[in-house]
Design an enzyme around this catalytic site. Structure first.
Site, PDB file in Angstrom:
ATOM      1  N   LYS A 102       0.876  -1.025   0.206  1.00 57.35           N
ATOM      2  CA  LYS A 102       0.083  -0.169  -0.255  1.00 57.35           C
ATOM      3  C   LYS A 102       0.797   1.182  -0.131  1.00 57.35           C
ATOM      4  CE  LYS A 102      -0.497  -0.440   5.034  1.00 57.35           C
ATOM      5  NZ  LYS A 102      -1.367  -0.859   6.249  1.00 57.35           N
TER       6      LYS A 102
ATOM      7  N   TYR B 295      16.251  29.511   9.223  1.00 54.36           N
ATOM      8  CA  TYR B 295      14.988  30.006   9.659  1.00 54.36           C
ATOM      9  C   TYR B 295      14.670  30.233  11.103  1.00 54.36           C
ATOM     10  CZ  TYR B 295      13.274  30.562   4.992  1.00 54.36           C
ATOM     11  OH  TYR B 295      13.013  30.473   3.573  1.00 54.36           O
TER      12      TYR B 295
HETATM   13  C1  LIG Z   1      -0.467  -2.096   6.721  1.00 50.90           C
HETATM   14  C2  LIG Z   1      -1.003  -3.283   7.202  1.00 50.90           C
HETATM   15  C3  LIG Z   1      -0.151  -4.323   7.366  1.00 50.90           C
HETATM   16  C4  LIG Z   1       1.429  -4.208   7.423  1.00 50.90           C
HETATM   17  O1  LIG Z   1       1.759  -3.621   8.653  1.00 50.90           O
HETATM   18  P1  LIG Z   1       3.507  -3.355   9.001  1.00 50.90           P
HETATM   19  O2  LIG Z   1       3.393  -2.998  10.200  1.00 50.90           O
HETATM   20  O3  LIG Z   1       3.884  -2.484   7.784  1.00 50.90           O
HETATM   21  O4  LIG Z   1       3.893  -4.900   8.706  1.00 50.90           O
HETATM   22  C5  LIG Z   1      -0.677  -5.572   7.613  1.00 50.90           C
HETATM   23  N1  LIG Z   1      -2.004  -5.758   7.622  1.00 50.90           N
HETATM   24  C6  LIG Z   1      -2.789  -4.754   7.496  1.00 50.90           C
HETATM   25  C7  LIG Z   1      -4.247  -4.920   7.521  1.00 50.90           C
HETATM   26  C8  LIG Z   1      -2.364  -3.287   7.265  1.00 50.90           C
HETATM   27  O5  LIG Z   1      -3.103  -2.342   7.024  1.00 50.90           O
END
Ligand SMILES: *Cc1c(COP(=O)(O)O)cnc(C)c1O
Length: 353
Positions: free
Chosen positions: A34, A251
């Site tokens: 994702k 800044y």
């Molecule tokens: C993002 C996500 C993962 C992966 O999580 P990590 O902590 O990056 O390993 C697994 N399951 C779901 C449902 C997620 O949304």
């Protein structure tokens, strides 16, 4: 020449990290890609993960793109359908939908065709974000099992504290109690659970962050877990100067020298995805040597301390994060987590592998 900031994606590190997953778990691997593969580039990462049994993401258009370029593995949409119009696309492209709400069930019911859809039923065991309440699961399971469009149901849940001391026990017990009534495949583990709790592995593990070479735990380094950084964000010094005692940098003049010192300015700022909240002292590499940032992060620039790096000059290489400079350390200094830094890599940064 273009601005010297670049992100190099190390696909051999990615493959190393997938081997670490396999060493821990004999389950099927649903690699989480994702957010543009946590900022690393979806197609690049998916191409290097062809031996994972599945890929998980959020956007049905991206899933279709993966099919179009030839991905035959399971593709799981972690938030399922966003409208009734999505349902036929899942059937057409053989995408797997997480079903987490009554609304999604209703869209599924309205789908007229008989198609072998595969769905993952999400159970809310304590995260309280998505998913059916445990008490509703039997009725939902009945509906899905007798549904003309549904071929297979996998049971899933997601842990809220797998990376913390309290762990997964409560959620795991609740999930197992519900799942015991069904002969359905199961999926529970994110990276933290995968690494720490073998009793959560079940049929499918869902690693995300560990594939990209970062630790899911605050107190254990990626290196200790055998993980290698996939994203290497680097740039160059574009200016070097001397401060006298009392001179300030950037800044808000938030860093002022109390002695004569050499500093450098590099081409990287918050518009590249570097965290603006990284304070003076955030670790950074110049010419392979660890030093610290100075003062406020600007939109396009950042200052570094060159006191102990006499050979540094305009053009010297700077590593913001990657091999030798764990993104987890930068994230901690900036009061965030590696996930946020990796995902926030700006589109203007050129990425290569
Ligand atoms: C993002 C996500 C993962 C992966 O999580 P990590 O902590 O990056 O390993 C697994 N399951 C779901 C449902 C997620 O949304």
């Amino acid at each position: 020449m273009s601005r010297p900031i670049q992100a190099h994606i190390d696909l051999s590190a990615l493959k190393n990290n997938l081997r670490v997953v396999r060493r821990h778990a004999s389950a099927k691997v649903m690699a989480v890609v994702k957010a543009n593969a946590y900022g690393h580039g979806l197609l690049r990462i998916a191409g290097a993960l062809r031996e994972a049994e599945g890929l998980a993401l959020l956007d049905v258009r991206e899933a279709i793109t993966l099919r179009d370029v030839g991905f035959r593995q399971t593709i799981l949409l972690l938030e399922g359908f966003f409208s009734k119009d999505d349902v036929p696309l899942f059937a057409e492209y053989e995408l797997t939908a997480v079903i987490h709400s009554q609304q999604q069930l209703a869209w599924l019911d309205a789908y007229p065709r008989k198609n072998g859809l595969s769905v993952w039923l999400k159970i809310n065991t304590g995260m309280n974000r998505l998913g059916f309440m445990p008490a509703d699961v039997p009725a939902v399971m009945e509906r899905l099992k007798s549904h003309r469009a549904v071929r297979e149901v996998t049971l899933m849940t997601h842990f809220a504290q797998a990376d913390e001391a309290v762990g997964v026990a409560k959620q795991l017990e609740l999930f197992n109690h519900i799942a015991a009534s069904y002969h359905a495949p199961r999926s529970l583990a994110n990276s933290a659970a995968l690494l720490r709790y073998p009793n959560t592995h079940s049929d499918w593990v869902r690693p995300g962050i560990m594939l990209y070479g970062s630790s899911p735990f605050a107190e254990v380094s990626a290196q200790e877990l055998g993980l290698q950084a996939v994203m290497n964000l680097s740039s160059e010094l574009i200016s070097v100067r001397e401060l006298r005692s009392g001179d300030c940098v950037g800044y808000a003049a938030s860093f002022c020298a109390d002695n004569t010192m050499r500093i450098g300015t590099l081409a990287c700022g918050y518009a590249d995805g570097y965290p603006r909240h990284a304070p003076t002292g955030t670790p950074i590499l110049v010419n392979g040597k660890r030093t610290r940032t100075l003062g406020r992060v600007s939109m396009d620039m950042l200052a570094v301390d060159l006191s102990d790096i006499p050979d540094a000059q305009v053009g010297s290489r700077v590593v913001l994060w990657g091999a030798g400079m764990p993104v987890d350390e930068v994230a901690r200094a900036a009061g965030t987590i590696s996930y946020e830094l990796l995902c926030a890599l700006a589109p203007r940064v050129s990425v290569s592998d």
